[in-house]
Design an enzyme around this catalytic site. Structure first.
Site, PDB file in Angstrom:
ATOM      1  N   HIS A  44       4.633  -4.425   1.695  1.00  0.00           N
ATOM      2  CA  HIS A  44       4.618  -5.834   2.075  1.00  0.00           C
ATOM      3  C   HIS A  44       5.213  -6.012   3.475  1.00  0.00           C
ATOM      4  O   HIS A  44       6.421  -5.907   3.659  1.00  0.00           O
ATOM      5  CB  HIS A  44       5.386  -6.653   1.027  1.00  0.00           C
ATOM      6  CG  HIS A  44       5.432  -8.108   1.340  1.00  0.00           C
ATOM      7  ND1 HIS A  44       6.524  -8.906   1.082  1.00  0.00           N
ATOM      8  CD2 HIS A  44       4.511  -8.914   1.917  1.00  0.00           C
ATOM      9  CE1 HIS A  44       6.271 -10.129   1.493  1.00  0.00           C
ATOM     10  NE2 HIS A  44       5.056 -10.162   2.007  1.00  0.00           N
ATOM     11  N   LYS A  80      -9.349  -7.908  -4.840  1.00  0.00           N
ATOM     12  CA  LYS A  80      -8.632  -6.686  -4.431  1.00  0.00           C
ATOM     13  C   LYS A  80      -9.101  -5.510  -5.276  1.00  0.00           C
ATOM     14  O   LYS A  80      -9.402  -4.430  -4.745  1.00  0.00           O
ATOM     15  CB  LYS A  80      -7.119  -6.886  -4.593  1.00  0.00           C
ATOM     16  CG  LYS A  80      -6.486  -7.782  -3.525  1.00  0.00           C
ATOM     17  CD  LYS A  80      -5.003  -8.018  -3.810  1.00  0.00           C
ATOM     18  CE  LYS A  80      -4.396  -9.114  -2.964  1.00  0.00           C
ATOM     19  NZ  LYS A  80      -3.995  -8.753  -1.621  1.00  0.00           N
TER      20      LYS A  80
END
Ligand code: 3H9
Length: 705
Positions: A448, A405
């Site tokens: 999320h 990431k």
């Protein structure tokens, strides 16, 4: 007059405009209904009126229904009965005025608003995108009680009316016209002209015959009693398959419509009234109404004082199930999406996934092929870092691998604008840690989403220690634009929903290891109202994912959240759940069966009773939820409940996890937790917040226990 303005022209065409003072919406409060009633009494005797048009002065809103606060407050049969009778009598009075009445539906027309319109002689709707027409009462645990069950089917047919009410379906003007619910549908700017035309035709005495000739009404076969019986039985079967009988309102709608068919309006209204009387006083209705008001608060919640930026161009990196779903949600709002992919094959796969979501929507008749094609044109992809310089927003949804990431963020920072927001869809990695090494950590944030993105409404918004307010405001606004409900949560391992859910799933695996029966545990949870059993859920999410998250939570929370050894063993055997066709269940045949080898992993043989299953499953969640409140992971119990309902499908009819906890009571929760602690270990130690609340005799939703 406070709520209505009245005028009449020389031809006798009268107009009543609903205009609630100091409000953006029109609602039939008792006070507004009283005024409407007095007006009708007055107009009834006015011989000069040729027709009465009922309009709204509110932008985008015709009438949003009866006042839900008043329904919530009703606490005895006599009170609710009188309330419903009052509304029924009012609309019957409207139906019986000696001149034609026309509802001019421009904007939202819901519940009591539609029931009023149904009592009018005619209805004209607009094609305005705000115009939504329907009876959503079932969502509040009640049924349309101001005549909705008695008047709708006469326009759209028996089966259609059941479908619309039971499904709380909201129709656009065009669709309402197609079904015969309205008599005309015109663009907004054409409404005045249509009004004049209708008015003239009424004066000329030609309108009614013209309209009646167009109306479909009941289908011929619906007039045959045995056919109605079959329709009724099928509708009930469908409701039961969907709700497992946990929601009485849709079943009651079907009963009311069946029983009242063929009876006089007065008798029908009585049957309807009695049914509302029973439903409105149930805790189920009170819980659903409470959730409605929480969602209304969340609609206005910005979680930040800063001004949000406009996002016009977005990019996605990581185009698996989640990334593609998020790309769809952005693209569906006509936001340009550029996919950063590793190969043209992965771009093609992502496009197919996005297209498949649109295909489902197209099948339901919500979008045309042309509209889908136009939207899909706004999706582009690149294997290199080209064409991203104008993006305002990047969403990363690659594997849960911090190094990967961070490498991606560093590469993107080279090409993105200085003020472009970077969001990660991580479900478990710290946002502050991920932001380390970024040139602009203030514009980095966690978003999320839940799987499947197109159906799950929740987005957890997570600020890292450097995330600034403008970034929060922007992603909150963007999530709402995408049709989601954002809830800001503080950074903590598992954030909010998974932090509470994982101990519940883990507890199920422990019960199994001790000798518990997988099917019995899952059935007990289903009977409680969970959308699926705990083992079925682990299989759906993936046993490997469960095992990984359990390690992360163990590292963060220590003893009370042990790593799942059982899940590790299952990973070793490649029993990863649905994706490998085998987990706790075997998915080799049409209907899942128990994995016959799973019992080889069982350590004990202690049978469990249902009560213990429920106590262990639910109290472990409640206890963790109180720790989240204690640590300010979420602002309050109501937001937490909404997150659990939207993120995990915790049964809405129970109002949410902590509202359910209130029905048990804090004292009793502590008592049971202490018993569980003595029997099964320290993970059941009651939280400080629970002990504190007990001492102060508090409940989660306010008020003394
Ligand atoms: C019914 O009609 C039952 C009958 O059959 C009789 C049975 C016996 N009541 O959200 P907004 C509030 S049941 C009370 O900013 P928007 C809303 O909470 C009813 N309050 O506007 C908010 O309050 P606040 C069936 C209501 O454009 C304020 O109005 N109807 C009601 O984003 C402004 O709203 C429904 O289920 C109400 N009926 O959305 C519709 N409606 O400013 C429920 C609105 O204090 N309402 N408020 O936060 C909605 O879905 C949305 O509010 C609506 C507007 C789409 C109308």
């Amino acid at each position: 007059m406070k709520y209505f303005n009245y005028k009449m022209d020389k031809q006798g065409i009268a107009t009543l405009r609903f205009d609630t003072p100091k409000s953006t919406v029109n609602i039939f409060t008792s006070e507004a209904m009283r005024e409407f009633d007095e007006l009708l009494d007055m107009l009834y005797h006015d011989k000069d009126i040729k027709a009465l048009f009922i309009e709204s002065s509110k932008e985008g809103i015709f009438i949003a229904g009866a006042d839900i606060h008043e329904i919530k407050q009703a606490d005895n049969k006599k009170q609710i009965d009188a309330y419903v009778k009052n509304g029924q009598d009012l609309f019957t009075k409207l139906e019986n005025v000696p001149f034609p009445t026309i509802a001019m539906i421009d904007g939202v027309c819901l519940g009591g608003g539609l029931e009023m319109s149904l009592a009018c002689s005619y209805r004209i709707a607009t094609t305005n995108s705000h115009t939504r027409i329907g009876l959503p009462e079932v969502k509040l645990g009640i049924l349309p009680g101001f005549g909705g069950t008695q008047r709708l089917y006469k326009l759209v047919g028996y089966a259609k009316a059941i479908e619309l009410i039971v499904g709380s379906k909201l129709l656009r003007g065009e669709k309402a016209l197609k079904l015969g619910l309205v008599d005309a549908c015109v663009p907004r700017g054409y409404l005045e002209f249509k009004k004049e035309e209708f008015g003239q035709e009424i004066v000329d005495g030609i309108l009614d015959a013209k309209i009646q000739a167009k109306r479909k009404g009941l289908l011929w076969y619906e007039k045959i009693a045995p056919v109605r019986t079959v329709i009724t039985k099928m509708a009930k079967k469908q409701v039961l398959a969907k709700t497992a009988g946990h929601y009485p309102a849709p079943l009651s709608v079907i009963d009311v419509m069946y029983e009242s068919y063929g009876k006089s309006l007065e008798e029908g209204l009585k049957i309807e009234r009695e049914a509302v009387g029973l439903l409105a006083l149930t805790p189920i209705s009170k819980n659903l109404i409470e959730l409605f008001f929480i969602s209304e608060i969340l609609k206005k919640e910005s979680f930040s004082k800063a001004k949000a930026k406009e996002i016009q161009q977005s990019s996605i990196v990581g185009t698996g199930t989640m990334g593609s779903g998020i790309a769809w949600a952005l693209n569906n709002q006509d936001i340009d999406v550029r996919l950063k992919v590793r190969s043209s094959e992965s771009a093609a796969k992502a496009v197919v996934k996005i297209r498949n979501i649109y295909e489902g929507i197209k099948k339901r008749g919500r979008l045309s092929e042309r509209a889908v094609a136009l939207k899909m044109d706004k999706i582009t992809s690149a294997t290199e870092y080209v064409g991203f310089q104008n993006c305002d927003f990047l969403l990363e949804a690659v594997n849960e691998d911090s190094a990967l990431k961070q490498k991606i963020y560093a590469e993107f920072e080279e090409v993105l604008k200085e003020d472009a927001i970077i969001a990660s869809n991580t479900s478990s990695i710290s946002i502050s840690n991920l932001a380390k090494g970024l040139k602009h950590p203030h514009r980095f944030v966690g978003m999320h989403f839940f799987n499947p993105v197109e159906r799950m409404p929740l987005v957890e918004i997570i600020a890292g220690d450097k995330t600034d307010d403008e970034t929060i405001a922007t992603v909150v606004k963007l999530s709402k634009q995408m049709g989601k409900t954002p809830i800001k949560v503080k950074e903590s391992a598992g954030f909010l929903v998974n932090r509470i859910l994982l101990p519940y799933l883990k507890e199920a695996t422990l019960m199994f290891e001790e000798g518990g029966d997988i099917k019995m545990i899952d059935k007990t949870l289903l009977d409680f109202g969970m959308p699926m059993g705990a083992f079925a859920l682990i299989d759906t999410v993936g046993v490997d994912i469960g095992a990984k998250v359990s390690v992360i939570l163990h590292e963060a929370y220590g003893e009370r959240m042990q790593e799942s050894l059982l899940m590790n063993e299952m990973v070793g055997k490649k029993w990863l759940g649905k994706k490998m066709q085998k987990g706790f269940y075997d998915y080799g045949s049409k209907k899942p069966t128990l994995n016959l080898e799973i019992t080889t992993l069982q350590k004990g043989s202690t049978a469990l009773d249902k009560e213990t299953v429920l106590h262990r499953s639910l109290l472990i969640m409640i206890n963790e939820a109180t720790r989240c409140l204690e640590e300010d992971v979420v602002a309050n119990a109501r937001y937490l409940d909404m997150a659990m309902v939207m993120g995990t499908g915790f049964p809405a009819f129970r109002g949410g996890l902590l509202r359910y906890a209130d029905t048990i009571g804090v004292d009793k929760i502590i008592k049971i937790l202490n018993q569980l602690r003595a029997a099964y270990g320290d993970r059941f130690t009651p939280s400080h917040l629970l002990l504190d609340m007990a001492q102060k005799e508090m409940t989660f939703y306010g008020g003394a226990s």
